[in-house]
Design an enzyme around this catalytic site. Structure first.
Site, PDB file in Angstrom:
ATOM      1  N   TYR A 173      25.883  53.406 -36.383  1.00 51.85           N
ATOM      2  CA  TYR A 173      24.894  53.946 -37.355  1.00 51.85           C
ATOM      3  C   TYR A 173      24.782  55.932 -36.704  1.00 51.85           C
ATOM      4  CZ  TYR A 173      21.337  56.879 -39.874  1.00 51.85           C
ATOM      5  OH  TYR A 173      21.197  58.166 -40.943  1.00 51.85           O
ATOM      6  N   LYS A 177      27.291  59.078 -37.177  1.00 46.93           N
ATOM      7  CA  LYS A 177      26.518  60.632 -37.630  1.00 46.93           C
ATOM      8  C   LYS A 177      26.720  61.220 -36.816  1.00 46.93           C
ATOM      9  CE  LYS A 177      24.325  59.432 -41.526  1.00 46.93           C
ATOM     10  NZ  LYS A 177      24.297  60.167 -42.598  1.00 46.93           N
TER      11      LYS A 177
END
Length: 303
Positions: A173, A177
């Protein structure tokens, strides 16, 4: 709709808009006069298909409040799904002004336990799911500009504090991001000539993805103001997606509760130039001196 509404006449796509932040953004845009394309695949936290259609429920909410909206249930991490998303805006409303990339899910593991499938799935929905809608929207806006109809177009991407500082147990993640920030900077530089502004937000709010984390760290909301409510992030997202944000592009903003922060990312800090090749020990000595002069990085979440 009255003339003072910030987004009156604009057509806005919001991905992952069936719940959480995306739903809050879609409702906020509609409240400011936008016609909204509500995209949601209707999947669970881990990306597996759900049994209902949250996008339709949000469309019904918007229409019940007097606004205009249409649902799109395609997979925006595929070429076909992203193309049909943009086509839905154009065929329904005849134009597209703003794209809000928000869709995502989590598959958290410590790195040594992180499977290749979990890596690929998170990269796909977050990073590829930003790239493909952006690509198809940008192609439309470039064609408009070349035809002499330069748009007043806006893109709002969704990064995270995990992408800016890192987050333990979220290597996939965090990397996705962080990649979204890089994509934002490139898109802002490439698309400015066609009337397109591209920014990113790093929101902190209570959603399906974060409810366990914030329940553990924040406790119950104080009376009168829930600092972790998703709707707190939406006013910034709406403004960035409006014509009123003219001149603001290539920026990253953190939004949490009532606080908005301009994030200042990688830039040159202390430097040393020997004018010739370093020895390994000389390079090490120089680095230690430079680090003593440099700002201390922010702490990794969960460290």
């Amino acid at each position: 709709m009255s003339a003072h509404l910030l987004c009156e006449g604009r057509v806005v796509i919001v991905t992952g808009a069936g719940r959480g932040l995306g739903r809050a953004h879609a409702l906020a845009y509609a409240a400011e006069g936008a016609r909204v394309v509500v995209n949601d695949l209707g999947v669970g936290l881990d990306g597996t298909p759900g049994a209902d259609s949250p996008a339709l429920r949000v469309v019904e909410e918007i229409r019940a409040a007097g606004g205009e909206a249409v649902a799109h249930g395609g997979d925006i991490a595929t070429t076909q799904g992203a193309a049909s998303l943009v086509h839905t805006a154009l065929s329904t409303y005849g134009r597209l002004d703003t794209l809000v990339n928000n869709a995502g899910f989590l598959r958290d593991r410590m790195l040594v336990n992180l499977d290749e499938e979990d890596w690929d799935a998170v990269m796909r929905v977050h990073l590829k799911g930003h790239f493909l809608p952006l690509k198809h929207a940008a192609a439309y806006w470039r064609a408009e500009a070349k035809a002499g109809r330069t748009p007043c177009a806006r893109v709002v991407n969704t990064s995270s504090g995990a992408g800016l500082l890192g987050s333990v147990g979220q290597g996939n993640y965090s990397a996705a991001k962080a990649g979204i920030v890089g994509l934002t900077l490139v898109a802002a530089a490439e698309m400015g000539r066609y009337g397109v502004q591209v920014n990113a937000v790093a929101p902190a709010a209570r959603t399906r993805m974060t409810e366990r984390t914030f329940a553990q760290t924040m406790g119950p909301p104080e009376a009168g103001f829930d600092a972790m409510a998703p709707g707190n992030v939406s006013p910034l997202v709406v403004w960035l997606g409006s014509a009123g944000s003219g001149g603001v592009t290539g920026r990253v903003f953190e939004a949490e509760g009532g606080r908005i922060t301009v994030m200042e990312g990688w830039r040159a800090g202390p430097s040393a130039d020997r004018g010739a090749r370093w020895t390994p020990s000389g390079a090490g000595d120089a680095v230690l001196k430079l680090l003593a002069e440099a700002e201390v990085p922010g702490a990794v979440y969960g460290a």
